[in-house]
Motif scaffolding. Structure first.
Motif, PDB file in Angstrom:
ATOM      1  N   GLY A   1       0.820  -1.210   0.000  1.00 45.23           N
ATOM      2  CA  GLY A   1       0.000   0.000   0.000  1.00 45.23           C
ATOM      3  C   GLY A   1       0.850   1.255   0.000  1.00 45.23           C
TER       4      GLY A   1
ATOM      5  N   ILE B   1      -8.128   2.572  -9.233  1.00 44.72           N
ATOM      6  CA  ILE B   1      -6.939   1.780  -8.892  1.00 44.72           C
ATOM      7  C   ILE B   1      -6.964   1.676  -7.375  1.00 44.72           C
ATOM      8  CG2 ILE B   1      -4.422   1.610  -9.044  1.00 44.72           C
ATOM      9  CD1 ILE B   1      -4.824   4.123 -11.084  1.00 44.72           C
ATOM     10  N   SER B   2      -7.270   0.495  -6.847  1.00 46.93           N
ATOM     11  CA  SER B   2      -7.564   0.482  -5.410  1.00 46.93           C
ATOM     12  C   SER B   2      -7.493  -0.908  -4.805  1.00 46.93           C
ATOM     13  CB  SER B   2      -8.981   1.034  -5.197  1.00 46.93           C
ATOM     14  OG  SER B   2      -9.293   1.088  -3.836  1.00 46.93           O
TER      15      SER B   2
ATOM     16  N   LYS C   1     -12.310   1.565   1.252  1.00 49.46           N
ATOM     17  CA  LYS C   1     -12.197   2.272  -0.018  1.00 49.46           C
ATOM     18  C   LYS C   1     -13.548   2.585  -0.651  1.00 49.46           C
ATOM     19  CE  LYS C   1      -7.686   2.264   0.128  1.00 49.46           C
ATOM     20  NZ  LYS C   1      -6.895   3.506   0.193  1.00 49.46           N
TER      21      LYS C   1
ATOM     22  N   LEU D   1      -9.051  -1.465 -11.694  1.00 47.46           N
ATOM     23  CA  LEU D   1      -7.925  -2.338 -11.364  1.00 47.46           C
ATOM     24  C   LEU D   1      -7.861  -2.443  -9.851  1.00 47.46           C
ATOM     25  CD1 LEU D   1      -5.173  -3.821 -11.850  1.00 47.46           C
ATOM     26  CD2 LEU D   1      -4.102  -1.550 -11.838  1.00 47.46           C
ATOM     27  N   GLY D   2      -7.919  -3.652  -9.328  1.00 46.56           N
ATOM     28  CA  GLY D   2      -7.852  -3.774  -7.870  1.00 46.56           C
ATOM     29  C   GLY D   2      -7.862  -5.216  -7.437  1.00 46.56           C
ATOM     30  N   GLY D   3      -7.645  -5.398  -6.163  1.00 48.46           N
ATOM     31  CA  GLY D   3      -7.678  -6.747  -5.613  1.00 48.46           C
ATOM     32  C   GLY D   3      -7.981  -6.675  -4.139  1.00 48.46           C
TER      33      GLY D   3
ATOM     34  N   GLY E   1      -5.991  -7.840  -9.403  1.00 50.61           N
ATOM     35  CA  GLY E   1      -4.578  -8.099  -9.142  1.00 50.61           C
ATOM     36  C   GLY E   1      -3.859  -6.791  -8.966  1.00 50.61           C
TER      37      GLY E   1
ATOM     38  N   GLU F   1       1.447  -2.428 -11.486  1.00 48.27           N
ATOM     39  CA  GLU F   1       1.996  -1.071 -11.421  1.00 48.27           C
ATOM     40  C   GLU F   1       1.927  -0.370 -12.797  1.00 48.27           C
ATOM     41  OE1 GLU F   1       3.226  -0.351  -8.218  1.00 48.27           O
ATOM     42  OE2 GLU F   1       3.602   1.717  -8.806  1.00 48.27           O
TER      43      GLU F   1
ATOM     44  N   ALA G   1      -1.527   0.585 -13.697  1.00 50.85           N
ATOM     45  CA  ALA G   1      -1.962   1.714 -12.863  1.00 50.85           C
ATOM     46  C   ALA G   1      -1.517   3.035 -13.502  1.00 50.85           C
ATOM     47  CB  ALA G   1      -1.383   1.575 -11.454  1.00 50.85           C
TER      48      ALA G   1
ATOM     49  N   GLY H   1      -4.085   9.099   1.075  1.00 50.90           N
ATOM     50  CA  GLY H   1      -4.448   8.681  -0.270  1.00 50.90           C
ATOM     51  C   GLY H   1      -3.386   9.175  -1.234  1.00 50.90           C
ATOM     52  N   LEU H   2      -2.888   8.259  -2.028  1.00 49.84           N
ATOM     53  CA  LEU H   2      -1.890   8.646  -3.026  1.00 49.84           C
ATOM     54  C   LEU H   2      -2.480   8.634  -4.420  1.00 49.84           C
ATOM     55  CD1 LEU H   2       1.177   6.613  -1.674  1.00 49.84           C
ATOM     56  CD2 LEU H   2       0.627   9.028  -1.320  1.00 49.84           C
ATOM     57  N   THR H   3      -3.502   7.795  -4.619  1.00 48.22           N
ATOM     58  CA  THR H   3      -4.079   7.645  -5.960  1.00 48.22           C
ATOM     59  C   THR H   3      -4.578   8.979  -6.494  1.00 48.22           C
ATOM     60  OG1 THR H   3      -4.844   5.547  -5.078  1.00 48.22           O
ATOM     61  CG2 THR H   3      -5.590   6.130  -7.274  1.00 48.22           C
TER      62      THR H   3
HETATM   63  P1  ADP Z   1      -3.649   2.321   0.679  1.00 48.82           P
HETATM   64  O1  ADP Z   1      -2.259   2.412   1.185  1.00 48.82           O
HETATM   65  O2  ADP Z   1      -4.698   2.490   1.719  1.00 48.82           O
HETATM   66  O3  ADP Z   1      -3.901   1.112  -0.168  1.00 48.82           O
HETATM   67  P2  ADP Z   1      -2.962   4.720  -0.869  1.00 48.82           P
HETATM   68  O4  ADP Z   1      -3.764   5.541  -1.823  1.00 48.82           O
HETATM   69  O5  ADP Z   1      -2.288   5.441   0.243  1.00 48.82           O
HETATM   70  O6  ADP Z   1      -3.914   3.561  -0.315  1.00 48.82           O
HETATM   71  O7  ADP Z   1      -1.820   3.961  -1.643  1.00 48.82           O
HETATM   72  C1  ADP Z   1      -2.056   2.885  -2.497  1.00 48.82           C
HETATM   73  C2  ADP Z   1      -1.105   2.948  -3.663  1.00 48.82           C
HETATM   74  O8  ADP Z   1      -1.096   1.699  -4.324  1.00 48.82           O
HETATM   75  C3  ADP Z   1      -1.524   3.986  -4.676  1.00 48.82           C
HETATM   76  O9  ADP Z   1      -0.385   4.502  -5.306  1.00 48.82           O
HETATM   77  C4  ADP Z   1      -2.379   3.140  -5.637  1.00 48.82           C
HETATM   78  O10 ADP Z   1      -2.489   3.702  -6.900  1.00 48.82           O
HETATM   79  C5  ADP Z   1      -1.631   1.844  -5.645  1.00 48.82           C
HETATM   80  N1  ADP Z   1      -2.460   0.675  -5.940  1.00 48.82           N
HETATM   81  C6  ADP Z   1      -3.528   0.240  -5.240  1.00 48.82           C
HETATM   82  N2  ADP Z   1      -4.031  -0.876  -5.798  1.00 48.82           N
HETATM   83  C7  ADP Z   1      -3.282  -1.145  -6.869  1.00 48.82           C
HETATM   84  C8  ADP Z   1      -3.305  -2.177  -7.871  1.00 48.82           C
HETATM   85  N3  ADP Z   1      -4.224  -3.144  -7.857  1.00 48.82           N
HETATM   86  N4  ADP Z   1      -2.344  -2.155  -8.818  1.00 48.82           N
HETATM   87  C9  ADP Z   1      -1.424  -1.175  -8.849  1.00 48.82           C
HETATM   88  N5  ADP Z   1      -1.354  -0.174  -7.941  1.00 48.82           N
HETATM   89  C10 ADP Z   1      -2.264  -0.161  -6.968  1.00 48.82           C
END
Ligand code: ADP
Length: 479
Positions: free
Chosen positions: A22, A297-298, A304, A326-328, A353, A356, A359, A379-381
Motif C-alpha cells: 500500500g 486503482i484500489s 475504499k 484495477l484492484g484486488g 490483481g 503497477e 496503474a 491517499g496517493l491515488t
Molecule cells: P492504501 O495504502 O490504503 O492502499 P494509498 O492511496 O495510500 O492507499 O496507496 C495505495 C497505492 O497503491 C496507490 O499509489 C495506488 O495507486 C496503488 N495501488 C492500489 N491498488 C493497486 C493495484 N491493484 N495495482 C497497482 N497499484 C495499486
C-alpha cells in the motif's frame, strides 16, 4: 550529528520498489530521497523478506543477533534502488512465501523488527549511530516501548500513523515472550483493551506523533475517527501533527512515463486520447473518445468505499460513461464487479490483481479517477490523478478533502477547481457527484481548465519534506 547532516533510522515494514502492499511503501521509498535534499540522511530498516534479500548486491553485516525471537539474525547494510537500507536478515521470521502480514507469529516478527530498531537506535550496529528513530505504523510500534523500558540513553523518536485501522493487537500472554516487562502491561504502557497494542505502544512512547494529512490528524482525535485510540491521541494532541504525503514526481510524470502510449503535459492534453484508446482496448471497452471514462486503482476493501461505487454505477452508465477498474482484495467485491462487467460488456472492464504499469496507464488515460473512501489517511491515488490530469472524484474525508478542490460554483468561477468531492461517503452523494462530473464533461473547455489546474497542484514532497526535516532538527537539538 555530523556537521549539519542528520542521521535518521527509519523503521518500515515495506518499501517501494522492493515490497509494497500500500501507500506506506510508496512513502517509505520516496520520502528519503526528498529528505536528502534537506540534509537528512535516512537509512531504512526493513524485514528481510525473500524479495528484499534477493535485491541485495552488497552484504555488509553491521549487527549479529544470536537469538532474535527464536533464531539467529543479522542486519546487513546495503544500497538498493537508490535507498540506504538495513535489512533484517532473520530467515526464521521473514524467509517465507505469501503475504507480508497475517502470519500466526506476526507478533514475534514485528517485535523483532522493533527490537532490532531499538538496539540500533542505541548504537548497536557497527558504524551507525542515528540522531533519531522514525517508526512507521504498528509493525514498528514497539521500538519506542523497548527504548522506554530499557531506560538507557536513546535518541528522540517519531511515530507516523499511515492508517489507524491497522493496530497490531496481540494476546497479553505474549508480554514475556516479546521481552516486555510485566510493568508494561498497564494503561500507561502497552496494554490495549486487554491485549498488547503495538500501535498503541508507539503512540504512547514516541516523542512525537505524525500522520499523513492535516485532515486525518483532526479526525483521529475524534470518537468517530479514532478507532479506539482517540483518547490517547487527544491526550497527546500537542505532540500530534499532520504532514501531507507527496508522491515521487519523477516516477509519476506524464511527460516521461514509459507506461503510457503517449506522453503528454498540460500543453499537450490532446495526446491523452491515445492512452484512452489503449486503455479502452485493454479493458474491452467500446472505443468511444467522447465517453466519460472513470478509472479506479484500489485495494478492494470496505475502507475504499468500492461497494458504494458498485451501487452508483447505473448513474455513470446511464450518462454514457465507462468504468475501468484495477484492484484486488475482498472476494465478495471482486465477484460483484466481475458480475457488473459481465452484464455491461463494453461499458465496464475489470482487472483483478496488482499491476503497477497498468496503474500508470489508467492515470494517463482516464478522465476521472474515483476514490470514494469511507476514510482515507492521505491517499496517493488522487495525488497521482491530479498530476496526470485525471480529475479525482473523492469522498470529503481525511487527505482526500485536503488535496482536491471541489468543482463548486465558486471554485469554477475562480478557476481553481481540480476535481469533485462528495459527502457523506454514501451512495446518493456519490451518485450526485457522478452526475456533476457527467454534466461538466460536456463542457470540454471547462474540463481542460480543470485538468490544467489539477496538473499544476503541488503533489510532490517539497513542502512536507521541510516539515519532517524541521521536526527532526527540533527534536535532535533538544536531545
Ligand atoms: P492504501 O495504502 O490504503 O492502499 P494509498 O492511496 O495510500 O492507499 O496507496 C495505495 C497505492 O497503491 C496507490 O499509489 C495506488 O495507486 C496503488 N495501488 C492500489 N491498488 C493497486 C493495484 N491493484 N495495482 C497497482 N497499484 C495499486
Amino acid at each position: 550529528m555530523s556537521g549539519s547532516q542528520l542521521l535518521v533510522l527509519s523503521v518500515v515494514p515495506e518499501i517501494f520498489p522492493l515490497v509494497k502492499t500500500g501507500g506506506l511503501a510508496d512513502v517509505a521509498g520516496s520520502l528519503p530521497r526528498a529528505l536528502a535534499a534537506e540534509g537528512i540522511a535516512v537509512h531504512s530498516l526493513v524485514p528481510g523478506y525473500p524479495a528484499v534479500v534477493a535485491a541485495l548486491a552488497l552484504r555488509d553485516e553491521v549487527l549479529r543477533i544470536d537469538d532474535l525471537f527464536g533464531g539467529a539474525a543479522c542486519v546487513v547494510g546495503t544500497r538498493a534502488a537508490g535507498l540506504d537500507l538495513f535489512v533484517l536478515d532473520a530467515p526464521h521470521l521473514f524467509d517465507r512465501p505469501g503475504a507480508l502480514y497475517g502470519h500466526p507469529d506476526d507478533a514475534q516478527r514485528f517485535a523483532a523488527l522493533s527490537w532490532t530498531a531499538a538496539a540500533m537506535a542505541q548504537g548497536a550496529a557497527t558504524g551507525f549511530v542515528p540522531d533519531l528513530l522514525h517508526a512507521h505504523d504498528w509493525q514498528a510500534g514497539l521500538a519506542a516501548a523497548y527504548l522506554h523500558y530499557d531506560g538507557g540513553e536513546r535518541p528522540p523518536t517519531v511515530m507516523t500513523v499511515h492508517n489507524l485501522a491497522f493496530q497490531g493487537q496481540f494476546p497479553a500472554h505474549l508480554l514475556g515472550p516479546l521481552r516486555l516487562p510485566s510493568a508494561a502491561f498497564s494503561i500507561d504502557g502497552v496494554e490495549y483493551y486487554g491485549d498488547i497494542g503495538f500501535l498503541k505502544a508507539g503512540l504512547r512512547f514516541s516523542d512525537r506523533i505524525t500522520t499523513v494529512s492535516p485532515g486525518y490528524a483532526e479526525e483521529i482525535r475524534t470518537a468517530a475517527g479514532g478507532m479506539g485510540l482517540d483518547g490517547l491521541l487527544r491526550a497527546r494532541g500537542d505532540m500530534l501533527a499532520g504532514f501531507l504525503n507527496g508522491i515521487d514526481t519523477s516516477v509519476w510524470d506524464p511527460a516521461t512515463d514509459p507506461a503510457l502510449a503517449a506522453q503528454y503535459d498540460a500543453e499537450r492534453l490532446q495526446r491523452r486520447a491515445a492512452n484512452k484508446a489503449a486503455l479502452q482496448s485493454i479493458f474491452g471497452l467500446a472505443g468511444e473518445p467522447d465517453a466519460l471514462l472513470v478509472g479506479v486503482i484500489s485495494r478492494l476493501a470496505y475502507q475504499k468505499g468500492m461497494d458504494l461505487l458498485a451501487a452508483s454505477l447505473p448513474v455513470l452508465l446511464s450518462g454514457g460513461g465507462q468504468l475501468a477498474l484495477l484492484g484486488g482484495g475482498d472476494h465478495d467485491l471482486m465477484d460483484r464487479f466481475a458480475a457488473v462487467a459481465r452484464a455491461n460488456v463494453g461499458r465496464v472492464g475489470v482487472r483483478f490483481g496488482y499491476d503497477e504499469t497498468l496503474a500508470h496507464l489508467i492515470q494517463g488515460a482516464a478522465d476521472v479517477i474515483a476514490v470514494p473512501s469511507r476514510f482515507e489517511p492521505c491517499g496517493l491515488t488522487q495525488l497521482c490523478a491530479l498530476r496526470y490530469g485525471a480529475l479525482p472524484l473523492v469522498a470529503r474525508v481525511g487527505g482526500l478533502a485536503d488535496t482536491v478542490i471541489d468543482a463548486n460554483e465558486m471554485a469554477l468561477e475562480a478557476q481553481v477547481a481540480t476535481g469533485f468531492q462528495f459527502a457523506p461517503a454514501a451512495v446518493e452523494p456519490l451518485e450526485a457527484a457522478i452526475r456533476r462530473a457527467c454534466r461538466l464533461w460536456r463542457d470540454q473547455r471547462l474540463w481542460r481548465t480543470m485538468q490544467r489546474n489539477a496538473m499544476a497542484a503541488d503533489v510532490g514532497w517539497g513542502r512536507t519534506a521541510g516539515c519532517y526535516a524541521a521536526l527532526y532538527r527540533q527534536l535532535a537539538s533538544v536531545r
